[in-house]
Design an enzyme around this catalytic site. Structure first.
Site, PDB file in Angstrom:
ATOM      1  N   HIS A  37    -107.230 -30.997  48.076  1.00 12.35           N
ATOM      2  CA  HIS A  37    -106.073 -29.770  47.742  1.00 12.35           C
ATOM      3  C   HIS A  37    -105.434 -29.675  49.365  1.00 12.35           C
ATOM      4  O   HIS A  37    -104.044 -29.587  49.267  1.00 12.35           O
ATOM      5  CB  HIS A  37    -106.811 -28.433  47.576  1.00 12.35           C
ATOM      6  N   ASP A 150    -105.522 -36.466  39.048  1.00  9.53           N
ATOM      7  CA  ASP A 150    -105.318 -36.281  37.660  1.00  9.53           C
ATOM      8  C   ASP A 150    -104.218 -37.005  37.111  1.00  9.53           C
ATOM      9  O   ASP A 150    -103.285 -36.257  37.025  1.00  9.53           O
ATOM     10  CB  ASP A 150    -105.306 -34.702  37.412  1.00  9.53           C
TER      11      ASP A 150
HETATM   12  P1  AMP Z   1    -107.210 -28.541  40.694  1.00  8.64           P
HETATM   13  O1  AMP Z   1    -107.611 -27.560  41.467  1.00  8.64           O
HETATM   14  O2  AMP Z   1    -108.527 -29.340  40.340  1.00  8.64           O
HETATM   15  O3  AMP Z   1    -106.582 -28.077  39.506  1.00  8.64           O
HETATM   16  O4  AMP Z   1    -106.379 -29.346  41.462  1.00  8.64           O
HETATM   17  C1  AMP Z   1    -105.333 -29.006  42.122  1.00  8.64           C
HETATM   18  C2  AMP Z   1    -104.432 -30.201  42.522  1.00  8.64           C
HETATM   19  O5  AMP Z   1    -105.194 -30.855  43.445  1.00  8.64           O
HETATM   20  C3  AMP Z   1    -104.146 -31.031  41.250  1.00  8.64           C
HETATM   21  O6  AMP Z   1    -102.659 -31.571  41.481  1.00  8.64           O
HETATM   22  C4  AMP Z   1    -104.991 -32.186  41.558  1.00  8.64           C
HETATM   23  O7  AMP Z   1    -104.779 -33.520  41.073  1.00  8.64           O
HETATM   24  C5  AMP Z   1    -105.170 -32.226  43.193  1.00  8.64           C
HETATM   25  N1  AMP Z   1    -106.302 -32.949  43.517  1.00  8.64           N
HETATM   26  C6  AMP Z   1    -107.675 -32.382  43.192  1.00  8.64           C
HETATM   27  N2  AMP Z   1    -108.714 -33.409  43.694  1.00  8.64           N
HETATM   28  C7  AMP Z   1    -107.992 -34.251  44.262  1.00  8.64           C
HETATM   29  C8  AMP Z   1    -108.188 -35.491  45.346  1.00  8.64           C
HETATM   30  N3  AMP Z   1    -109.654 -35.694  45.454  1.00  8.64           N
HETATM   31  N4  AMP Z   1    -107.326 -35.799  45.889  1.00  8.64           N
HETATM   32  C9  AMP Z   1    -105.770 -35.597  45.839  1.00  8.64           C
HETATM   33  N5  AMP Z   1    -105.435 -34.749  45.002  1.00  8.64           N
HETATM   34  C10 AMP Z   1    -106.406 -34.104  44.198  1.00  8.64           C
END
Ligand code: AMP
Length: 283
Positions: A37, A150
């Protein structure tokens, strides 16, 4: 960093920023913040003078058997991390202000949302598209950063922005990984330490694809089957899908053509934990 919970107040702030010719970059998350994030915030900073960071665990993208109620919500810790990452506004609304009693309008994605994650999580991407659109309307960004972690979601959001003529540029952030290659995720806390080390198998699969493509293997189905076999032989691991897609269309791809981009998509269950990962390759 200012914390805002009211959508109307957030919209007001965004309007004023735009009137003052500020470029707004938005990063949308469900909280339980990690390095992945925070890497998105860094990218937002590069393209915008003001960074709005949203935290909202969106009930409409969880299926009835999914982890909505146990999803981690360490709000105080998240506030500290967002602040130290240089976020200007943290928008963290409650469910009632986003989905008031009379709420009924939702978006419906097309075929892209029915494959891979869409098969296993019916309605998931409609829920994602609806909240992303609402958050775009509330935060009024010029740029929005989404993680390649994602990859299908990113493809669907690009489609959404293009199909509905939204004047927002979408920036893709590379996947942040742990030492054993496991993609950093808020859900990694569900893994035992044994499962955590076994979970390195997803990244090993991606590395295997890299090697086989570099050695001129053209049959993507063969490579995917080899990776599936690797996953099955890892203790407690069950592959849900292992598949190559054409990066431009997200259509399943069987044969590697020259000078094209492909993405390997993986979903694996380890015990009761589901993990997704992917890797991009250029032939
Ligand atoms: P989430 O809180 O899991 O819905 O993720 C929020 C954002 O963070 C989304 O755009 C995800 O694709 C991105 N994200 C989650 N994990 C990672 C990671 N390991 N590397 C890069 N971006 C990430």
């Amino acid at each position: 960093m200012q914390i805002i919970t009211d959508p109307v107040q957030m919209q007001d702030v965004a309007n004023k920023l735009r009137l003052n010719r500020q470029r707004i970059g938005v990063v949308m998350t469900m909280g339980a913040l990690h390095e992945g994030h925070l890497s998105l915030v860094k990218l937002a900073r590069e393209s915008a003078g003001t960074v709005i960071f949203t935290i909202f665990v969106n009930p409409r993208q969880f299926g009835p058997a999914e982890d909505l109620h146990r999803y981690p919500r360490p709000f105080e810790k998240d506030v500290a991390l967002a602040k130290s990452a240089g976020v200007d506004y943290l928008f963290a609304p409650d469910v009632e202000s986003i989905y008031p009693e009379l709420f009924q309008t939702t978006l419906s994605c097309g075929a892209l949302a029915e494959r891979f994650e869409g098969v296993l999580r019916p309605g998931h991407f409609n829920g994602v598209a609806t909240i992303v659109t609402k958050l775009f309307n509330i935060t009024k960004p010029h740029t929005a950063i989404f993680g390649e972690k994602d990859a299908q979601q990113l493809a669907i959001i690009r489609r959404l922005v293009s199909d509905l003529n939204m004047d927002i540029s979408i920036v893709a952030a590379p996947i942040v990984r742990e030492e054993n290659g496991l993609a950093v995720s808020s859900r990694n806390i569900y893994l035992s330490s044994q499962q955590h080390s076994t979970a390195g198998i997803l990244y090993q699969g991606i590395c295997h694809a890299e090697k086989r493509l570099a050695a001129q293997e053209k049959n993507l189905g063969t490579i995917a089957a080899e990776i599936e076999a690797m996953i099955i032989s890892a203790p407690g691991c069950r592959p849900e899908y292992v598949s190559f897609v054409d990066e431009a269309t997200f259509e399943p791809a069987e044969t590697a053509e020259a000078a094209k981009e492909y993405r390997l998509l993986l979903a694996v269950s380890i015990g009761s934990v589901r993990l997704i990962d992917n890797g991009k390759f250029r032939t």
